[in-house]
Design an enzyme around this catalytic site. Structure first.
Site, PDB file in Angstrom:
ATOM      1  N   LYS A 171     -13.314  -5.619  -1.956  1.00  0.00           N
ATOM      2  CA  LYS A 171     -13.943  -4.049  -1.701  1.00  0.00           C
ATOM      3  C   LYS A 171     -13.150  -2.808  -2.330  1.00  0.00           C
ATOM      4  O   LYS A 171     -13.633  -1.586  -2.446  1.00  0.00           O
ATOM      5  CB  LYS A 171     -14.521  -3.931  -0.581  1.00  0.00           C
ATOM      6  CG  LYS A 171     -14.052  -3.740   0.995  1.00  0.00           C
ATOM      7  CD  LYS A 171     -14.580  -4.143   1.872  1.00  0.00           C
ATOM      8  CE  LYS A 171     -13.999  -4.159   3.211  1.00  0.00           C
ATOM      9  NZ  LYS A 171     -12.868  -4.718   3.070  1.00  0.00           N
TER      10      LYS A 171
ATOM     11  N   LYS B  35       0.930  -1.246   0.045  1.00  0.00           N
ATOM     12  CA  LYS B  35      -0.262  -0.111  -0.104  1.00  0.00           C
ATOM     13  C   LYS B  35       0.049   1.406  -0.062  1.00  0.00           C
ATOM     14  O   LYS B  35       0.719   2.345  -0.672  1.00  0.00           O
ATOM     15  CB  LYS B  35      -1.080   0.076   1.048  1.00  0.00           C
ATOM     16  CG  LYS B  35      -2.045  -1.373   0.570  1.00  0.00           C
ATOM     17  CD  LYS B  35      -3.322  -0.909   2.373  1.00  0.00           C
ATOM     18  CE  LYS B  35      -4.197  -1.441   1.834  1.00  0.00           C
ATOM     19  NZ  LYS B  35      -4.880  -1.848   2.900  1.00  0.00           N
TER      20      LYS B  35
ATOM     21  N   LYS C 109      -8.485 -11.135  -5.952  1.00  0.00           N
ATOM     22  CA  LYS C 109      -9.188 -11.800  -5.012  1.00  0.00           C
ATOM     23  C   LYS C 109     -10.121 -10.420  -4.928  1.00  0.00           C
ATOM     24  O   LYS C 109     -10.110  -9.170  -6.107  1.00  0.00           O
ATOM     25  CB  LYS C 109      -8.625 -11.182  -3.643  1.00  0.00           C
ATOM     26  CG  LYS C 109      -9.751 -11.538  -2.543  1.00  0.00           C
ATOM     27  CD  LYS C 109      -8.845 -11.594  -0.903  1.00  0.00           C
ATOM     28  CE  LYS C 109      -9.651 -10.609  -0.028  1.00  0.00           C
ATOM     29  NZ  LYS C 109      -9.396 -10.815   1.246  1.00  0.00           N
TER      30      LYS C 109
END
Ligand code: TRP
Length: 332
Positions: free
Chosen positions: A200, A112, A197
């Site tokens: 969201k 990230k 994956k």
């Protein structure tokens, strides 16, 4: 009875992946087999640039969806992280237990932070310390089990290390928890990018089925799912990830076996159509219940208030004991 703790981060709308990979199992199994706490971990949503109104909206929506999915406040504790101060109180003590090297090794942080820097942005300090707050979430309740996806395994491992280190230095204070991963359907993949994956926080949303998508949107997304040029339908996660993902989802919806299901189909069109039907049926009661609960936000607020009170009562003595153990004067 074992105590378990898990959390959902209100950084995006909850997806079919969240539901099949975690939430359904919390509702069907975990809340009945353990003393369970489920937390909307809103503080964790502030580690990257965020819009306050959106975090507020998504936190309420996540809590409402957890209840809609069947978490029963008479059976388990559903609450919002920022309502219980013990999480941040304990997080500081764990910052004094962890090392900076340990934090910088976390895979999720490295990914990230690199992404953020590549965009020319700055990295919030809380992104680095995030796993310590997550450890505090778990240790404050002396939880024994943490049902999470594989991507959280490293954070739970760190939590274990911190608990052991703290106990060794200051005396037995925390329970050393372990991660549990559901055996089947743990990973629902993105319909457009079936090797990653269904997340969201994925940027492109065409491959993501959200729990609150309208049925026609669900159908469209599934009918457009990436497959391959094969003529037959075969289950092979490595060579044919797109069709395998569809078969996994179908199996998870009906408790079938993906390999056996493959044999029943002569074309991808027929498979997709059945997957769409199955997912729409699976989500129908959740959507309906969510609509009912949303019509009465006072009811959800009351559940969260009661949940926070229960959670606070559990965490308070544990965190007080930790404060005492490290040598801080009791407040009296
Ligand atoms: N880090 C988890 C995630 O990204 C969310 C989370 C925060 C969590 N605190 C937790 C999960 C404690 C389990 C237990 O999904």
């Amino acid at each position: 009875m074992a105590r378990i703790f898990s959390g959902v981060k209100p950084t995006g709308h909850l997806t079919l992946g969240n539901y099949l990979g975690a939430i359904r199992r919390w509702a069907e199994r975990d809340q009945h087999s353990a003393e369970a706490l489920f937390c909307v971990v809103d503080l964790h949503a502030l580690t990257v640039e965020h819009d306050p109104a959106r975090v507020r909206r998504l936190s309420r929506q996540a809590a409402t969806l957890l209840l809609a999915a069947g978490l029963d406040p008479d059976v388990c504790t559903v609450f919002v992280q920022s309502h219980v101060d013990e999480h941040t109180r304990l997080s500081y003590l764990l910052e004094c237990t962890a090392t900076d090297g340990e934090m910088r090794r976390m895979i999720q942080y490295k990914e990230k932070a690199a992404r953020e820097r590549a965009r020319g942005g700055s990295v919030r300090l809380s992104l680095l310390t995030y796993p310590v707050l997550m450890a505090a979430d778990i240790l404050a309740y002396r939880a024994e089990e943490v049902p999470v996806g594989e991507d959280q395994a490293q954070h739970v491992e760190l939590t274990r290390d911190l608990a052991v280190r703290f106990n060794q230095r200051y005396g037995p204070t925390f329970t050393v928890p372990r991660a549990t991963h559901p055996a089947v359907a743990a990973r629902v993949m993105d319909l457009q990018d079936p090797t990653s994956k269904m997340g969201k926080s994925h940027d492109a949303t065409g491959g993501i089925v959200y729990l609150l998508d309208d049925p026609d949107v669900v159908r469209r997304k599934i009918m457009r799912a990436v497959t391959d040029s094969g003529r037959d339908v075969e289950y092979d996660r490595v060579a044919r990830p797109g069709p395998a993902n569809l078969l996994d989802v179908l199996a998870a919806c009906g408790d079938g076996d993906p390999r056996e299901l493959a044999g029943a189909y002569g074309s991808y069109g027929a498979l997709k159509s059945d997957v769409a039907d199955a997912v729409i049926e699976l989500l129908r009661p959740v959507r309906e219940r969510h609509a009912e609960l949303s019509a009465d936000p006072g009811q959800v607020d009351a559940v969260l208030k009661e949940g926070a009170a229960r959670a606070r009562a559990m965490a308070r003595p544990v965190v007080d004991a930790a404060y005492d153990a490290v040598g801080l004067l009791p407040a009296g």
